[in-house]
Each structure stands twice: as C-alpha cells, then as structure tokens.
Design a protein around this motif. Sequence first.
Motif, PDB file in Angstrom:
ATOM      1  N   UNK A 226     -59.422  44.536   8.974  1.00 50.48           N
ATOM      2  CA  UNK A 226     -60.580  45.162   9.836  1.00 50.48           C
ATOM      3  C   UNK A 226     -60.769  44.844  11.391  1.00 50.48           C
ATOM      4  N   UNK A 227     -61.711  45.946  11.975  1.00 54.34           N
ATOM      5  CA  UNK A 227     -60.757  45.756  13.146  1.00 54.34           C
ATOM      6  C   UNK A 227     -62.643  46.772  14.002  1.00 54.34           C
ATOM      7  N   UNK A 228     -63.174  45.846  14.634  1.00 51.03           N
ATOM      8  CA  UNK A 228     -64.401  45.918  15.655  1.00 51.03           C
ATOM      9  C   UNK A 228     -64.862  45.516  16.313  1.00 51.03           C
ATOM     10  N   UNK A 229     -65.889  45.641  17.157  1.00 48.51           N
ATOM     11  CA  UNK A 229     -66.495  44.542  18.116  1.00 48.51           C
ATOM     12  C   UNK A 229     -67.521  43.495  17.955  1.00 48.51           C
ATOM     13  N   UNK A 230     -67.284  42.300  18.049  1.00 52.53           N
ATOM     14  CA  UNK A 230     -67.672  41.508  17.910  1.00 52.53           C
ATOM     15  C   UNK A 230     -69.221  41.584  17.034  1.00 52.53           C
ATOM     16  N   UNK A 231     -69.372  41.151  15.669  1.00 47.74           N
ATOM     17  CA  UNK A 231     -71.305  41.505  15.489  1.00 47.74           C
ATOM     18  C   UNK A 231     -71.396  42.943  14.482  1.00 47.74           C
ATOM     19  N   UNK A 232     -70.434  43.622  14.451  1.00 45.56           N
ATOM     20  CA  UNK A 232     -69.844  44.496  14.127  1.00 45.56           C
ATOM     21  C   UNK A 232     -70.099  45.072  12.408  1.00 45.56           C
TER      22      UNK A 232
ATOM     23  N   UNK B 122     -59.068  49.904   9.260  1.00 48.32           N
ATOM     24  CA  UNK B 122     -60.129  50.305   8.579  1.00 48.32           C
ATOM     25  C   UNK B 122     -60.915  50.011  10.585  1.00 48.32           C
ATOM     26  N   UNK B 123     -61.946  50.569  10.792  1.00 48.31           N
ATOM     27  CA  UNK B 123     -62.885  50.555  12.469  1.00 48.31           C
ATOM     28  C   UNK B 123     -63.700  50.216  11.343  1.00 48.31           C
ATOM     29  N   UNK B 124     -64.862  48.719  12.030  1.00 47.84           N
ATOM     30  CA  UNK B 124     -65.557  49.350  12.058  1.00 47.84           C
ATOM     31  C   UNK B 124     -66.746  49.554  12.961  1.00 47.84           C
ATOM     32  N   UNK B 125     -68.571  49.869  13.024  1.00 47.77           N
ATOM     33  CA  UNK B 125     -69.260  49.937  14.168  1.00 47.77           C
ATOM     34  C   UNK B 125     -70.986  49.334  13.602  1.00 47.77           C
TER      35      UNK B 125
ATOM     36  N   UNK C 226     -66.813  53.112  10.741  1.00 49.32           N
ATOM     37  CA  UNK C 226     -66.651  54.908  11.245  1.00 49.32           C
ATOM     38  C   UNK C 226     -65.134  55.821  11.242  1.00 49.32           C
ATOM     39  N   UNK C 227     -63.974  54.816  10.929  1.00 50.67           N
ATOM     40  CA  UNK C 227     -62.383  55.975  10.522  1.00 50.67           C
ATOM     41  C   UNK C 227     -61.754  54.642  10.216  1.00 50.67           C
ATOM     42  N   UNK C 228     -60.437  55.249   9.970  1.00 48.76           N
ATOM     43  CA  UNK C 228     -59.540  54.722   9.031  1.00 48.76           C
ATOM     44  C   UNK C 228     -58.496  54.983   9.550  1.00 48.76           C
TER      45      UNK C 228
END
Length: 260
Positions: free
Chosen positions: A55-61, A231-234, A239-241
């Motif tokens: 699971x990836x994404x910017x801090x606080x996502x 798995x990308x989060x925002x 928001x996408x896989x």
Amino acid sequence: MLKRRADRPLRTEDFQGDVIVRATAVRKTYDTGQVQVNALQGIDLELRRGEMAAVMGPSGCGKTTLLNCLSGLDEIDGGEILIEGVDLTELPDRARTRYRAERMGFVFQFYNLMPVLSAVENVELSLLLAGQAPKAARERAIEALDLVGLAGRADHVPDELSGGERQRVTIARALVNTPAIVWADEPTGDLDSESADEITSLMRNLNRERGLTFLIVTHDIAVGRRTDRIIRMLDGQVVDEQSVNAPRRELSHVHASHVA
C-alpha cells in the motif's frame, strides 16, 4: 473486485478459498473536537491468500489507518471487514485479541522490541503470554530466528544488534505463531538501503517459499516493485491498483489526475 449485493451483507460462505481479506465500503473518521478528518472514505479491497501486496501513497493519505483498521487494531465507522471470513467487529474484545495473536503477525518500522530481553526472549514472549510451555516456546522461537537467519544471535539484546538484525527479530516474532497474514508498516523505513534490500528479500522469500501473506505499507517504491501488487492511496481512497510487471488498472471512480 467483488462487490456486496445490495440485498444482504457479506457472509462467510461468500468467500472463495483464496480470499483472506475482504473490505467493503470501509470508512474511518477522526474527530479532533475542532475538525473531522475522513481518513478512509469507502475503501473496497481484497487480498488473496499467499499474496504480497504493498500500500503506497503520500504521507497522511490513510495507509497506516487502513492497515490498523484491516487488522482490527482500530475500529471502523462504517463498512465491513472480513478476515478469513471472520468479522472482527462482532467478536468480544478478548476473542478479538486472541484472534490477532493466533492468526496475525505484525512488523513495525521501529521494531517495538523489549530492550532488556534477548532476541529469543522477544520472539518467545507472545507464546509464553498465550500459555505455551516455556520449553516449547523456546524451541519455536529458535526455529523462527533460524528462519530469518539469526539463530546465532539469539542471546543478544536489541542494542547489540544492527537495525537490519532487529527487524529480522521482529519478523521472527511475527512468524512464530504461524499467522495467516503478516501486516508490515514501513518495515524498511528506519534502515539503510542495503539492510532495506535484505529485509525486502527476506519477506519476499518467506512469501514465495512459505506461502505467507503480506500486506506492506511503504513509501519505498523499491519495496513496492518486489511485491505482487501495488495499491495506491490518496486522501483516504484507493485510487488505483497495479499488478507488478503488468499494466496499471485505474479505478473508474477516481479521476486520472489523482493517480500518483
């Protein structure tokens, strides 16, 4: 992605054998008294047995919040999470704690090792607390340390170990109960690049050789690229896989400009 039918909730019999985690419309809000933070906004997610996902994404996502909610460490405000067909929110506190201890392993960025205990004592502690006989607990702890290449350092306390060795101890501790799933929150975040690569390789080998299921929260794209799926989060949403080495699959409900 499988969706919940509108006329009834998910049930255990809905699960195929290879699905270990199913989250549907999961919401989590933090109320500071002055502002409400929508940390998770309708998360739908599946994780299959034997999969290693990042699971990836910017801090606080919302990455760590998602991990904590999926594992039952935090309560959710809406939606449903089933682990091996079990709804943790319906279990009493003691049963939920026992389920986590028996079926889940945890790896954290800053190790969370007891500084006065040796490596083997840190690993066996959870077994002893669960009531296992000391001799059997020690044997299993040694086996777990051997699995991560640290049997020769079993008697050393954390201050006598390198960062990479400490993280190996936390992985051994996570594996000692033979869990169904291992949750890892920034497992390489406090390591130099060489140690980070060693820990990532170790987790990948355990996944491939032992069939262990991993969900890893990480900022490190090098870690993400070693998994099966990113798995990308925002802003509290997936928001996408992307299957690694396969084309990215953007989710239809998220505008393409949000994809990192």
